[in-house]
Design a protein around this motif. Sequence first.
Motif, short mmCIF file in Angstrom:
data_model
loop_
_atom_site.label_atom_id
_atom_site.label_comp_id
_atom_site.label_asym_id
_atom_site.label_seq_id
_atom_site.Cartn_x
_atom_site.Cartn_y
_atom_site.Cartn_z
N ARG A 100 6.99 4.33 -2.24
CA ARG A 100 7.62 4.31 -3.57
C ARG A 100 9.01 3.68 -3.53
O ARG A 100 9.42 2.99 -4.47
N TRP A 101 9.74 3.93 -2.44
CA TRP A 101 11.07 3.33 -2.29
C TRP A 101 10.96 1.82 -2.11
O TRP A 101 11.75 1.06 -2.70
N ALA A 103 0.61 -3.12 -6.54
CA ALA A 103 0.54 -1.78 -5.95
C ALA A 103 -0.90 -1.49 -5.54
O ALA A 103 -1.80 -1.46 -6.38
N SER A 134 -2.78 1.35 -4.45
CA SER A 134 -2.73 2.80 -4.35
C SER A 134 -3.99 3.39 -4.97
O SER A 134 -4.69 2.74 -5.75
N ARG A 135 -4.27 4.64 -4.59
CA ARG A 135 -5.42 5.33 -5.16
C ARG A 135 -5.25 5.53 -6.67
O ARG A 135 -4.11 5.65 -7.14
N ALA A 192 0.74 2.87 3.49
CA ALA A 192 -0.19 3.98 3.25
C ALA A 192 -0.60 4.62 4.57
O ALA A 192 -0.74 3.93 5.59
N GLY A 201 13.02 13.03 -5.04
CA GLY A 201 11.62 12.74 -5.35
C GLY A 201 10.71 13.83 -4.83
O GLY A 201 11.05 14.56 -3.90
N THR A 256 0.85 -1.19 0.00
CA THR A 256 0.00 0.00 0.00
C THR A 256 0.88 1.24 0.00
O THR A 256 2.03 1.22 0.46
N GLY A 257 0.34 2.34 -0.52
CA GLY A 257 1.05 3.61 -0.47
C GLY A 257 2.22 3.69 -1.42
O GLY A 257 3.20 4.39 -1.13
N THR A 258 2.15 3.02 -2.57
CA THR A 258 3.31 2.97 -3.46
C THR A 258 3.60 4.30 -4.15
O THR A 258 4.65 4.44 -4.78
N THR A 259 2.70 5.26 -4.05
CA THR A 259 2.98 6.59 -4.60
C THR A 259 3.43 7.57 -3.52
O THR A 259 3.67 8.75 -3.81
N GLY A 260 3.54 7.09 -2.28
CA GLY A 260 3.90 7.95 -1.17
C GLY A 260 5.39 8.04 -0.95
O GLY A 260 6.19 7.36 -1.61
#
Length: 276
Positions: free
Chosen positions: A14-15, A29, A31-32, A53, A158, A6-10
């Motif tokens: 992402r790391w 992933a 993610s929203r 997330a 980033g 979860t939270g792969t764009t955060g």
Amino acid sequence: MKIAITGTTGLVGRWIAAAARDAGHEVTALSRPAYTLGDAPDLTGHDALIHAAFRHAPGRYRGGEGDDPQGFIRDNLDGSLRLFAAARDSGVARVLFLSSRAVHDGHPDGTLLTDDMPVLPTSLYGEVKAQAEVALADMATPDFLTASLRPTGVFGPGLPQKWAPLIRDFLAGRAVPSRAATEVHGADLAEAALLVLGDPGMSKAYNVSDLTLDHHDLLSGVAAITGSHHQPPMREDARMLRVLDCARLHALGWAPQGLERLHRDLPQIIAESREG
């Protein structure tokens, strides 16, 4: 492994997602907009879940509830517990939760924070993280291994770039505060997450911290790269910092490279700070 994250764009997720893919894992992933914190997805066929997330006011963790503490609890605590239960019920064997050093904010200044030290949060953010840790640990069985990571401040290139306001103020000649803080590079945190996920004895909590970084030293590096003639702030007395001891991670072979990565990434961090 097939890992749901979860939270792969955060800032953190992402790391972890990138490191997992680089290590040859198959990543799903969460993610929203497809996934919203609080959903209970069917994770059948996955070997592991990493929950990174967290809903909060932009740029704020402590105090991230803004004017909606009940919504903050509903999304971040109740939602996490539903996700953990969904993972267990789907046959996932391992769950790793991204907690925070904020669970230790109430300990006296200068305390060395060990992995097994009792939690003492002072914010709703820290309390929610601590309660989620406990609930997840209580779910553990020999067939459902669980653990939490407690990272300190996370840095790296980033967007959004957390040092952008500080660096922009410094380059503009505005006053910047003296401050020293503990930090860990996002890539080192990701390596820690994968080490713990692969640990046959994964359980309880693992502290994640590397550098003590002073604004004086960070901004001196910015000045050297940019040619700025502005003076960085005086060094802060770091003796009263609450520093995380990372004995459990080091026992797994964790060897963070935060200083080398800071030197390598600082030009990109400066460029991102100027952009945004």
